[in-house]
Write an enzyme that holds these catalytic residues in place. Sequence first.
Site, PDB file in Angstrom:
ATOM      1  N   ASP A  30       0.805  -1.219   0.000  1.00 37.92           N
ATOM      2  CA  ASP A  30       0.000   0.000   0.000  1.00 37.92           C
ATOM      3  C   ASP A  30       0.838   1.269   0.000  1.00 37.92           C
ATOM      4  OD1 ASP A  30      -0.533   0.618   3.499  1.00 37.92           O
ATOM      5  OD2 ASP A  30       0.837  -0.844   2.607  1.00 37.92           O
ATOM      6  N   ARG A  39      10.795   3.815  -4.070  1.00 43.07           N
ATOM      7  CA  ARG A  39      11.187   2.430  -4.385  1.00 43.07           C
ATOM      8  C   ARG A  39      11.606   2.320  -5.852  1.00 43.07           C
ATOM      9  NH1 ARG A  39      10.553   2.225   0.163  1.00 43.07           N
ATOM     10  NH2 ARG A  39       8.832   1.413   1.390  1.00 43.07           N
ATOM     11  N   LYS A 142      -6.311  -0.498   6.837  1.00 40.20           N
ATOM     12  CA  LYS A 142      -5.111  -0.336   7.660  1.00 40.20           C
ATOM     13  C   LYS A 142      -4.878   1.139   7.913  1.00 40.20           C
ATOM     14  CE  LYS A 142      -0.608   0.950   6.997  1.00 40.20           C
ATOM     15  NZ  LYS A 142       0.347   0.380   6.057  1.00 40.20           N
ATOM     16  N   GLU A 184      -2.535  -0.482  13.815  1.00 46.61           N
ATOM     17  CA  GLU A 184      -1.068  -0.442  13.712  1.00 46.61           C
ATOM     18  C   GLU A 184      -0.452   0.691  14.518  1.00 46.61           C
ATOM     19  OE1 GLU A 184       0.478  -0.238   9.700  1.00 46.61           O
ATOM     20  OE2 GLU A 184       2.552  -0.055  10.370  1.00 46.61           O
ATOM     21  N   GLU A 186       2.859   1.756  15.395  1.00 45.00           N
ATOM     22  CA  GLU A 186       4.270   1.454  15.176  1.00 45.00           C
ATOM     23  C   GLU A 186       5.159   2.309  16.068  1.00 45.00           C
ATOM     24  OE1 GLU A 186       5.855   1.627  11.172  1.00 45.00           O
ATOM     25  OE2 GLU A 186       7.903   1.235  11.887  1.00 45.00           O
ATOM     26  N   LYS A 226      -1.252  -4.892  14.231  1.00 46.88           N
ATOM     27  CA  LYS A 226      -0.001  -4.841  13.469  1.00 46.88           C
ATOM     28  C   LYS A 226       1.018  -4.049  14.283  1.00 46.88           C
ATOM     29  CE  LYS A 226       2.022  -3.494   8.984  1.00 46.88           C
ATOM     30  NZ  LYS A 226       1.815  -3.459   7.522  1.00 46.88           N
ATOM     31  N   SER A 267       7.544  -5.057   9.568  1.00 46.20           N
ATOM     32  CA  SER A 267       8.971  -5.371   9.532  1.00 46.20           C
ATOM     33  C   SER A 267       9.821  -4.152   9.844  1.00 46.20           C
ATOM     34  CB  SER A 267       9.357  -5.979   8.183  1.00 46.20           C
ATOM     35  OG  SER A 267       8.837  -5.207   7.103  1.00 46.20           O
ATOM     36  N   GLY A 268       9.304  -2.958   9.581  1.00 44.10           N
ATOM     37  CA  GLY A 268       9.923  -1.713  10.022  1.00 44.10           C
ATOM     38  C   GLY A 268      11.401  -1.533   9.761  1.00 44.10           C
ATOM     39  N   GLY A 269      11.936  -1.960   8.665  1.00 45.65           N
ATOM     40  CA  GLY A 269      13.344  -1.691   8.412  1.00 45.65           C
ATOM     41  C   GLY A 269      14.256  -2.880   8.664  1.00 45.65           C
ATOM     42  N   SER A 296       2.848  -8.892   8.213  1.00 45.94           N
ATOM     43  CA  SER A 296       2.266  -7.933   7.281  1.00 45.94           C
ATOM     44  C   SER A 296       3.446  -7.094   6.827  1.00 45.94           C
ATOM     45  CB  SER A 296       1.201  -7.059   7.959  1.00 45.94           C
ATOM     46  OG  SER A 296       0.762  -6.072   7.051  1.00 45.94           O
ATOM     47  N   ARG A 299       8.451  -3.838   2.860  1.00 46.53           N
ATOM     48  CA  ARG A 299       9.832  -3.927   2.383  1.00 46.53           C
ATOM     49  C   ARG A 299      10.411  -5.321   2.560  1.00 46.53           C
ATOM     50  NH1 ARG A 299      12.080   0.997   5.806  1.00 46.53           N
ATOM     51  NH2 ARG A 299      10.149   0.629   6.961  1.00 46.53           N
ATOM     52  N   TYR A 361       7.225   7.559   5.905  1.00 47.56           N
ATOM     53  CA  TYR A 361       6.518   6.525   5.156  1.00 47.56           C
ATOM     54  C   TYR A 361       5.867   7.112   3.909  1.00 47.56           C
ATOM     55  CZ  TYR A 361       3.465   2.428   4.853  1.00 47.56           C
ATOM     56  OH  TYR A 361       2.791   1.298   4.470  1.00 47.56           O
TER      57      TYR A 361
END
Lengths: 361, 388
Positions: A30, A39, A142, A184, A186, A226, A267-269, A296, A299, A361
């Site tokens: 997303d 990216r 999300k 989520e 984070e 998440k 996964s955050g990096g 979820s 990257r 983000y």
Amino acid sequence: MSAFVGKYADELIKTAKYIATPSKGILAADESTGTIGKRLSSINVENVESNRQALRELLFTAPGAFEYLSGVILFEETLYQKTSNGKPFVDLLNAGGVVPGIKVDKGTVEIAGTNGETTTQGLDSLGARCAKYYEAGARFAKWRAVLKIGPAGEPSELAVKQNAEGLARYALLCQENGLVPIVEPEILTDGAHDIKTCAAVTERVLAAVYKSLNDHKVLLEGTLLKPNMVTPGSDSPKVGAEVIAEYTVAALRRTVPPAVPGVVFLSGGQSEEEASQNLNAMNKLEVLKPWTLSFSFGRALQQSTLKKWAGKKENVASAQATFLVRCKANSEATLGKYDGAGAGAGDAAASESLHVKGYKY
Amino acid sequence: MASATLLKSSFLPKKAEWGATRQAATPKPVTVSMVVRASAYADELVQTAKTIASPGRGILAMDESNATCGKRLDSIGLENTEANRQAYRTLLVTPPGLGQYISGAILFEETLYQSTVDGKKIVDILVEQGIVPGIKVDKGLVPLVGSNNESWCQGLDGLASREAAYYQQGARFAKWRTVVSIPNGPSELAVKEAAWGLARYAAISQDNGLVPIVEPEILLDGEHGIDRTFEVAQKVWAETFYYMAENNVMFEGILLKPSMVTPGAECKDRATPEQVADYTLKLLHRRIPPAVPGIMFLSGGQSEVEATQNLNAMNQGPNPWHVSFSYARALQNTCLKTWGGRPENVKAAQDALLLRAKANSLAQLGKYTSDGEAAEAQEGMFVKNYSY
């Protein structure tokens, strides 16, 4: 009413449970137009709609990948896109037993008076937008809240409360309109703090999040969580997967009621391989975990695939094969059966840290 | 790079203790540790809580204040003297093999320092029986100013030093009972106060080596239906857990003592054990983090048999926490009546206690059947406006 039990209650519970099926997880695809641009530029590909469509088509038509996925989070543009053969992505996903989801937040803004802490925007007209997305085929949503650990005791009480309340309001609006909310909160890894600090903050944040969800009468059985894994800060020495697993599972056991069917980690990096190893270690822990522990990943599922593709048609098949390797690795990790075989296939890219300091983000 | 060998003792319960059927081909030793929110007593608290929350066992609540014990004695024609209280409590703790079914006993302060007529300390008898001694530490309910005629629970002043002394005397867990009344609201104020008081008590208890039993009793009084009880219970537990988190209470070292989710005592619609189990389990699933090792239900005026049947219904499938009992009247009622204050009845009274203890032990394992239950045991014990 003790919890919101609107007309979608049964469907929400069923969908949430399905997404939390062991051996499956979520592909977070997303990325907003701006983010996906980063990216694409990293592989020298122009940020135009056809390229964005091509990347997502590559992922969604990867042979065999759907076996390991229960959901895909989409950006709004993608929800309405089609394959090059004219098949709507939503139909492709549904046919493959993969639930389409939709990112509904509108990004973060700073909270004035704090030390750079943020809140997430997107509540205005959210109900109506969710209803529209439901019509378009989405069945989960999300919303990403962001907190950081800082030298002055951040996250502040204000930031925690504000983000928890935002998540709760978003969650209820989703459920009113047929979408399972992925919650989520984070906590960024940026910083030199140790794993115990991260654990304490994670527990504090999750306690506040569930308090808000409960106060807003969100139906927990129709939600997913998440969270970040509990790790040392990015500037601190690394620790092994077993240590991360123990602190993370202990934090969840202290805060997440069993009514929640699944926890799908961000996964955050972390590198692709790290993320899989950590998830695997958690699922190997011999302790009671009443919710599924799954993934979820954005990257951490796409990085080496992206590099392999490099925007070239002739690379699509091998990029898809790389993607399959990561999907399978994480599927095995949800069962505690991952043996590290995915590390080789993705080459160096799989072990590459994806951490970006102060990541926007 | 840190490794598993740096980690100390276990906070996460071992696989064998939660009884799920997932089998590992070669079970590995679990070496985990969790040092966030540790106090000096952290390991002991976790161990004590686990011991009390062991399969097939529950708590005998025998912490009636002198005044309340007086009511019990009065009901069988006995005077409320220390000798009679001593005789009664001695009867309760000495049945042979009680420790098979009872893992903990909550005492009133007098009893914690009491001995039998033969000079044996009650605490020592309990320990010999394999029963962990606990102590009631609250100082009772008083009117809550600004509320809708509701109560709050006193006892925080000097609590730390009292608990330190109780620990020295042999207590290893504590209990604090506050109440919430549905006919009176409950008001936001009353719920917040109940939850905050429990949270403060829990933190202080852990700091002094006692596992806190957290008891916000939602009184049975009222005409409300089971849905209303459910709603209030969810609110009360959400508040309680949030405040406990704010007070840095370690959830692996607490036990809960909730009321089951039932209709009010004066509600025309009754509920079956299966309905009570359904609602109550839903409540637990929505509010209780799995780190909490045990949930020991209060009986609150249910008959002995009702209390056992409801517990049994809740244990028909695996639960993420030990779901058990902490009963006073629902364990003692027939026993007390059988004794009647006569020495020659002691054995029969103890047999009655063992019978109920065993029934509840079976209920904890989900294996109870009500064949052969006496009529007496089925008699309700609800007392309107019951003051404890």
